[in-house]
Motif scaffolding. Structure first.
Motif, PDB file in Angstrom:
ATOM      1  N   LEU A 187       0.814  -1.214   0.000  1.00  9.25           N
ATOM      2  CA  LEU A 187       0.000   0.000   0.000  1.00  9.25           C
ATOM      3  C   LEU A 187       0.853   1.272   0.000  1.00  9.25           C
ATOM      4  CD1 LEU A 187      -2.773   1.378   0.217  1.00  9.25           C
ATOM      5  CD2 LEU A 187      -2.584   1.140   2.697  1.00  9.25           C
ATOM      6  N   HIS A 188       1.838   1.336   0.881  1.00  7.15           N
ATOM      7  CA  HIS A 188       2.627   2.561   0.999  1.00  7.15           C
ATOM      8  C   HIS A 188       3.503   2.783  -0.227  1.00  7.15           C
ATOM      9  CE1 HIS A 188       1.122   3.154   4.992  1.00  7.15           C
ATOM     10  NE2 HIS A 188       1.492   1.927   5.327  1.00  7.15           N
ATOM     11  N   ALA A 189       4.077   1.721  -0.764  1.00  8.80           N
ATOM     12  CA  ALA A 189       4.895   1.839  -1.971  1.00  8.80           C
ATOM     13  C   ALA A 189       4.046   2.282  -3.164  1.00  8.80           C
ATOM     14  CB  ALA A 189       5.592   0.520  -2.267  1.00  8.80           C
ATOM     15  N   ALA A 190       2.842   1.716  -3.265  1.00 12.23           N
ATOM     16  CA  ALA A 190       1.953   2.106  -4.355  1.00 12.23           C
ATOM     17  C   ALA A 190       1.524   3.562  -4.217  1.00 12.23           C
ATOM     18  CB  ALA A 190       0.733   1.187  -4.386  1.00 12.23           C
ATOM     19  N   ARG A 191       1.200   3.977  -3.002  1.00 15.31           N
ATOM     20  CA  ARG A 191       0.802   5.365  -2.752  1.00 15.31           C
ATOM     21  C   ARG A 191       1.934   6.325  -3.115  1.00 15.31           C
ATOM     22  NH1 ARG A 191      -3.134   8.423  -2.677  1.00 15.31           N
ATOM     23  NH2 ARG A 191      -4.366   7.015  -1.418  1.00 15.31           N
ATOM     24  N   THR A 192       3.146   6.008  -2.678  1.00 20.76           N
ATOM     25  CA  THR A 192       4.300   6.870  -2.949  1.00 20.76           C
ATOM     26  C   THR A 192       4.568   6.962  -4.445  1.00 20.76           C
ATOM     27  OG1 THR A 192       5.271   6.387  -0.800  1.00 20.76           O
ATOM     28  CG2 THR A 192       6.767   7.198  -2.507  1.00 20.76           C
ATOM     29  N   THR A 193       4.486   5.831  -5.137  1.00 21.06           N
ATOM     30  CA  THR A 193       4.703   5.836  -6.581  1.00 21.06           C
ATOM     31  C   THR A 193       3.648   6.674  -7.277  1.00 21.06           C
ATOM     32  OG1 THR A 193       5.739   3.655  -6.467  1.00 21.06           O
ATOM     33  CG2 THR A 193       4.942   4.382  -8.624  1.00 21.06           C
ATOM     34  N   LEU A 194       2.408   6.545  -6.868  1.00 21.82           N
ATOM     35  CA  LEU A 194       1.336   7.336  -7.463  1.00 21.82           C
ATOM     36  C   LEU A 194       1.564   8.822  -7.219  1.00 21.82           C
ATOM     37  CD1 LEU A 194      -1.328   7.142  -8.996  1.00 21.82           C
ATOM     38  CD2 LEU A 194      -2.493   7.067  -6.789  1.00 21.82           C
ATOM     39  N   GLU A 195       2.014   9.183  -6.036  1.00 24.46           N
ATOM     40  CA  GLU A 195       2.252  10.591  -5.716  1.00 24.46           C
ATOM     41  C   GLU A 195       3.439  11.164  -6.475  1.00 24.46           C
ATOM     42  OE1 GLU A 195       2.668  10.500  -1.478  1.00 24.46           O
ATOM     43  OE2 GLU A 195       0.502  10.373  -1.137  1.00 24.46           O
ATOM     44  N   ARG A 196       4.493  10.369  -6.650  1.00 22.50           N
ATOM     45  CA  ARG A 196       5.739  10.883  -7.238  1.00 22.50           C
ATOM     46  C   ARG A 196       5.877  10.657  -8.737  1.00 22.50           C
ATOM     47  NH1 ARG A 196      10.143   9.318  -2.556  1.00 22.50           N
ATOM     48  NH2 ARG A 196       9.080  10.462  -0.893  1.00 22.50           N
ATOM     49  N   ALA A 197       5.201   9.631  -9.257  1.00 18.87           N
ATOM     50  CA  ALA A 197       5.407   9.299 -10.671  1.00 18.87           C
ATOM     51  C   ALA A 197       4.148   8.710 -11.292  1.00 18.87           C
ATOM     52  CB  ALA A 197       6.570   8.325 -10.786  1.00 18.87           C
ATOM     53  N   ALA A 198       3.011   9.331 -11.090  1.00 20.78           N
ATOM     54  CA  ALA A 198       1.743   8.792 -11.588  1.00 20.78           C
ATOM     55  C   ALA A 198       1.771   8.574 -13.099  1.00 20.78           C
ATOM     56  CB  ALA A 198       0.589   9.710 -11.209  1.00 20.78           C
ATOM     57  N   GLY A 199       2.479   9.402 -13.801  1.00 22.98           N
ATOM     58  CA  GLY A 199       2.562   9.266 -15.259  1.00 22.98           C
ATOM     59  C   GLY A 199       3.268   8.011 -15.711  1.00 22.98           C
ATOM     60  N   ASP A 200       4.031   7.396 -14.834  1.00 18.46           N
ATOM     61  CA  ASP A 200       4.742   6.163 -15.163  1.00 18.46           C
ATOM     62  C   ASP A 200       3.959   4.906 -14.793  1.00 18.46           C
ATOM     63  OD1 ASP A 200       6.890   7.634 -16.100  1.00 18.46           O
ATOM     64  OD2 ASP A 200       7.968   7.548 -14.194  1.00 18.46           O
ATOM     65  N   VAL A 201       2.840   5.069 -14.109  1.00 17.29           N
ATOM     66  CA  VAL A 201       2.053   3.916 -13.676  1.00 17.29           C
ATOM     67  C   VAL A 201       1.154   3.472 -14.828  1.00 17.29           C
ATOM     68  CG1 VAL A 201       0.350   3.066 -12.016  1.00 17.29           C
ATOM     69  CG2 VAL A 201       2.101   4.715 -11.285  1.00 17.29           C
ATOM     70  N   LEU A 202       1.323   2.217 -15.245  1.00 13.77           N
ATOM     71  CA  LEU A 202       0.536   1.693 -16.360  1.00 13.77           C
ATOM     72  C   LEU A 202      -0.829   1.192 -15.914  1.00 13.77           C
ATOM     73  CD1 LEU A 202       3.327  -0.381 -18.134  1.00 13.77           C
ATOM     74  CD2 LEU A 202       2.531   1.930 -18.680  1.00 13.77           C
ATOM     75  N   GLU A 203      -0.852   0.524 -14.766  1.00 14.34           N
ATOM     76  CA  GLU A 203      -2.078  -0.078 -14.268  1.00 14.34           C
ATOM     77  C   GLU A 203      -1.882  -0.403 -12.798  1.00 14.34           C
ATOM     78  OE1 GLU A 203      -5.058  -3.270 -16.205  1.00 14.34           O
ATOM     79  OE2 GLU A 203      -2.990  -3.963 -16.006  1.00 14.34           O
ATOM     80  N   MET A 204      -2.963  -0.409 -12.048  1.00 11.31           N
ATOM     81  CA  MET A 204      -2.880  -0.739 -10.628  1.00 11.31           C
ATOM     82  C   MET A 204      -3.824  -1.900 -10.348  1.00 11.31           C
ATOM     83  SD  MET A 204      -3.371   1.781  -7.376  1.00 11.31           S
ATOM     84  CE  MET A 204      -1.916   2.717  -7.821  1.00 11.31           C
ATOM     85  N   TRP A 205      -3.275  -2.941  -9.715  1.00  4.43           N
ATOM     86  CA  TRP A 205      -4.074  -4.090  -9.300  1.00  4.43           C
ATOM     87  C   TRP A 205      -4.206  -4.052  -7.797  1.00  4.43           C
ATOM     88  CZ3 TRP A 205      -2.282  -9.112 -12.196  1.00  4.43           C
ATOM     89  CH2 TRP A 205      -2.423  -8.931 -13.561  1.00  4.43           C
ATOM     90  N   LEU A 206      -5.436  -4.105  -7.322  1.00  4.33           N
ATOM     91  CA  LEU A 206      -5.713  -4.072  -5.888  1.00  4.33           C
ATOM     92  C   LEU A 206      -6.531  -5.297  -5.502  1.00  4.33           C
ATOM     93  CD1 LEU A 206      -6.734  -0.321  -5.592  1.00  4.33           C
ATOM     94  CD2 LEU A 206      -4.500  -1.331  -5.123  1.00  4.33           C
ATOM     95  N   ARG A 207      -6.401  -5.687  -4.243  1.00  2.58           N
ATOM     96  CA  ARG A 207      -7.128  -6.860  -3.742  1.00  2.58           C
ATOM     97  C   ARG A 207      -8.632  -6.628  -3.781  1.00  2.58           C
ATOM     98  NH1 ARG A 207      -4.355  -9.786   1.189  1.00  2.58           N
ATOM     99  NH2 ARG A 207      -6.514 -10.411   1.386  1.00  2.58           N
ATOM    100  N   ARG A 208      -9.331  -7.581  -4.362  1.00  2.76           N
ATOM    101  CA  ARG A 208     -10.786  -7.507  -4.460  1.00  2.76           C
ATOM    102  C   ARG A 208     -11.446  -7.564  -3.081  1.00  2.76           C
ATOM    103  NH1 ARG A 208     -13.823  -8.477  -8.715  1.00  2.76           N
ATOM    104  NH2 ARG A 208     -12.158  -9.523  -9.819  1.00  2.76           N
ATOM    105  N   ASP A 209     -10.847  -8.292  -2.143  1.00  2.97           N
ATOM    106  CA  ASP A 209     -11.473  -8.463  -0.831  1.00  2.97           C
ATOM    107  C   ASP A 209     -11.204  -7.309   0.128  1.00  2.97           C
ATOM    108  OD1 ASP A 209      -8.774  -9.072  -0.519  1.00  2.97           O
ATOM    109  OD2 ASP A 209      -9.130 -10.664   0.927  1.00  2.97           O
ATOM    110  N   ARG A 210     -10.465  -6.290  -0.327  1.00  2.00           N
ATOM    111  CA  ARG A 210     -10.187  -5.129   0.525  1.00  2.00           C
ATOM    112  C   ARG A 210     -10.405  -3.858  -0.285  1.00  2.00           C
ATOM    113  NH1 ARG A 210      -5.037  -5.117   3.515  1.00  2.00           N
ATOM    114  NH2 ARG A 210      -6.074  -3.286   4.324  1.00  2.00           N
TER     115      ARG A 210
END
Length: 67
Positions: free
Chosen positions: A13-36
């Motif tokens: 969670l924290h790594a994904a959040r930081t990446t989104l905040e610092r380099a959102a343009g480089d994120v191709l797709e995000m996979w998150l747990r369906r049960d959460r």
């Protein structure tokens, strides 16, 4: 698409959040747990979509196979 030296899977969670905040343009797709799909993950999904990132909710086993 073939993997390149620039392709990277980021987990947690924290790594994904930081990446989104610092380099959102480089994120191709995000996979998150369906049960959460509430609380912090819901906020992360909302923020990712606002940045134009495609969000997929997948089974935990699918994510486990990536590691």
């Amino acid at each position: 698409m073939a993997a390149s030296s620039k392709d990277l899977i980021i987990g947690g969670l924290h790594a994904a959040r930081t990446t989104l905040e610092r380099a959102a343009g480089d994120v191709l797709e995000m996979w998150l747990r369906r049960d959460r799909d509430d609380g912090p993950l819901a906020a992360l999904a909302r923020d990712a979509r606002a940045q134009g990132v495609t969000v997929q909710f997948v089974e935990p086993a699918t994510l486990a196979r990536l590691y």
